[in-house]
Design a protein around this motif. Structure first.
Motif, short mmCIF file in Angstrom:
data_model
loop_
_atom_site.label_atom_id
_atom_site.label_comp_id
_atom_site.label_asym_id
_atom_site.label_seq_id
_atom_site.Cartn_x
_atom_site.Cartn_y
_atom_site.Cartn_z
N ASP A 1 -30.60 -51.98 -47.15
CA ASP A 1 -30.10 -52.88 -46.12
C ASP A 1 -30.73 -52.55 -44.77
N LEU A 2 -31.00 -53.59 -44.02
CA LEU A 2 -31.58 -53.43 -42.69
C LEU A 2 -30.59 -53.87 -41.62
N GLU A 3 -30.74 -53.28 -40.44
CA GLU A 3 -29.94 -53.76 -39.31
C GLU A 3 -30.42 -55.14 -38.92
N ARG A 4 -29.50 -55.97 -38.43
CA ARG A 4 -29.86 -57.30 -37.97
C ARG A 4 -29.13 -57.57 -36.66
N PRO A 5 -29.75 -58.31 -35.78
CA PRO A 5 -29.08 -58.64 -34.52
C PRO A 5 -27.95 -59.64 -34.77
N VAL A 6 -26.93 -59.58 -33.94
CA VAL A 6 -25.83 -60.54 -33.97
C VAL A 6 -25.93 -61.32 -32.67
N GLU A 7 -26.17 -62.60 -32.78
CA GLU A 7 -26.46 -63.44 -31.62
C GLU A 7 -25.25 -64.25 -31.17
N SER A 8 -25.20 -64.55 -29.88
CA SER A 8 -24.19 -65.42 -29.29
C SER A 8 -24.85 -66.63 -28.67
N LYS A 9 -24.09 -67.70 -28.56
CA LYS A 9 -24.48 -68.87 -27.76
C LYS A 9 -23.37 -69.07 -26.75
N LEU A 10 -23.47 -68.31 -25.65
CA LEU A 10 -22.41 -68.28 -24.64
C LEU A 10 -22.55 -69.42 -23.65
N THR A 11 -22.16 -70.60 -24.06
CA THR A 11 -22.15 -71.74 -23.15
C THR A 11 -20.93 -71.63 -22.24
N PRO A 12 -20.91 -72.36 -21.13
CA PRO A 12 -19.73 -72.32 -20.26
C PRO A 12 -18.43 -72.68 -20.98
N ARG A 13 -18.48 -73.60 -21.94
CA ARG A 13 -17.23 -73.93 -22.64
C ARG A 13 -16.77 -72.81 -23.56
N VAL A 14 -17.70 -72.00 -24.11
CA VAL A 14 -17.31 -70.83 -24.91
C VAL A 14 -16.66 -69.79 -24.00
N VAL A 15 -17.31 -69.46 -22.90
CA VAL A 15 -16.77 -68.46 -21.97
C VAL A 15 -15.42 -68.93 -21.40
N GLY A 16 -15.26 -70.24 -21.25
CA GLY A 16 -13.99 -70.78 -20.77
C GLY A 16 -12.82 -70.52 -21.70
N ARG A 17 -13.07 -70.14 -22.95
CA ARG A 17 -12.01 -69.83 -23.91
C ARG A 17 -11.69 -68.33 -23.96
N ILE A 18 -12.30 -67.55 -23.04
CA ILE A 18 -12.07 -66.10 -23.02
C ILE A 18 -11.26 -65.77 -21.77
N ARG A 19 -9.94 -65.64 -21.94
CA ARG A 19 -9.08 -65.27 -20.81
C ARG A 19 -9.25 -63.78 -20.52
N GLY A 20 -9.44 -63.46 -19.25
CA GLY A 20 -9.62 -62.07 -18.85
C GLY A 20 -11.05 -61.58 -18.97
N ALA A 21 -11.99 -62.49 -19.22
CA ALA A 21 -13.41 -62.10 -19.35
C ALA A 21 -13.90 -61.35 -18.12
N GLU A 22 -13.33 -61.68 -16.97
CA GLU A 22 -13.79 -61.06 -15.73
C GLU A 22 -13.61 -59.54 -15.73
N GLN A 23 -12.69 -59.02 -16.56
CA GLN A 23 -12.51 -57.57 -16.65
C GLN A 23 -13.77 -56.88 -17.18
N LEU A 24 -14.38 -57.46 -18.20
CA LEU A 24 -15.61 -56.88 -18.75
C LEU A 24 -16.82 -57.25 -17.89
N ILE A 25 -16.83 -58.44 -17.33
CA ILE A 25 -17.93 -58.85 -16.46
C ILE A 25 -18.00 -57.95 -15.23
N ALA A 26 -16.85 -57.50 -14.72
CA ALA A 26 -16.83 -56.60 -13.56
C ALA A 26 -17.50 -55.26 -13.88
N VAL A 27 -17.40 -54.80 -15.11
CA VAL A 27 -17.99 -53.51 -15.50
C VAL A 27 -19.48 -53.66 -15.80
N TYR A 28 -19.86 -54.72 -16.57
CA TYR A 28 -21.22 -54.83 -17.10
C TYR A 28 -22.08 -55.89 -16.41
N GLY A 29 -21.52 -56.66 -15.51
CA GLY A 29 -22.30 -57.66 -14.78
C GLY A 29 -22.37 -59.01 -15.46
#
Length: 163
Positions: A1-29
């Motif tokens: 087995d090989l490692e494989r990347p896990v990809e996101s498609k973070l559109t504004p409507r996807v991020v809009g469904r994450i309440r409290g996202a700003e907590q992680l954004i404040a740490v990692y930018g």
């Protein structure tokens, strides 16, 4: 087995469904990729559908959920002091189509991928969540209605265990 990347498609409507996202954004930018993270605990909750049906109090409905504690780090930095080790507690609300394999003593992931399902910019959608991608075999795939970032707290990285 090989490692494989896990990809996101973070559109504004996807991020809009994450309440409290700003907590992680404040740490990692930005919303983190969860690259080289580890799922350290998970709790599945069936919700209160039966109670809601009996009482017909739909305003108090709590759908099935998954709460996961996940270690995070800024993998772009090689020195421990810049890695910003955190433990994030995420609740995935309204889960369905749940699949998981190989949860054990160590559950590293190459990322936590998020995307809208369906991906078109019209109408209602669910969040498709996928994590895994390592040779350790831990994988999860499911859909959910929304995500809550419940807690973000520092934790000592693995380097602190080495003396």
């Amino acid at each position: 087995d090989l490692e494989r990347p896990v990809e996101s498609k973070l559109t504004p409507r996807v991020v809009g469904r994450i309440r409290g996202a700003e907590q992680l954004i404040a740490v990692y930018g930005s919303w983190p990729r969860f690259h080289d993270s580890e799922v350290v605990s998970m709790v599945l909750d069936r919700g209160n559908h039966m109670e809601t049906r009996a009482t017909e109090d739909w305003a108090r409905r709590r759908p099935p959920s998954l709460t996961a504690k996940v270690t995070l780090l800024d993998w772009r930095h090689s020195d421990a002091s810049s890695r910003k080790y955190q433990l994030g507690t995420l609740r995935f609300n309204g889960i369905s189509s749940f699949y998981m394999e190989a949860f054990g003593y160590q559950n590293p992931v190459m990322g936590i991928g998020l995307r809208a399902e369906p991906e078109e910019d019209e109408g209602d959608f669910a969040l498709h969540v996928e994590w895994g991608g390592t040779v350790m075999g831990h994988e999860a795939k499911f859909t959910c209605e929304s995500i809550d970032v419940l807690l973000v707290e520092p934790f000592p990285g693995p380097e602190s265990a080495v003396s």
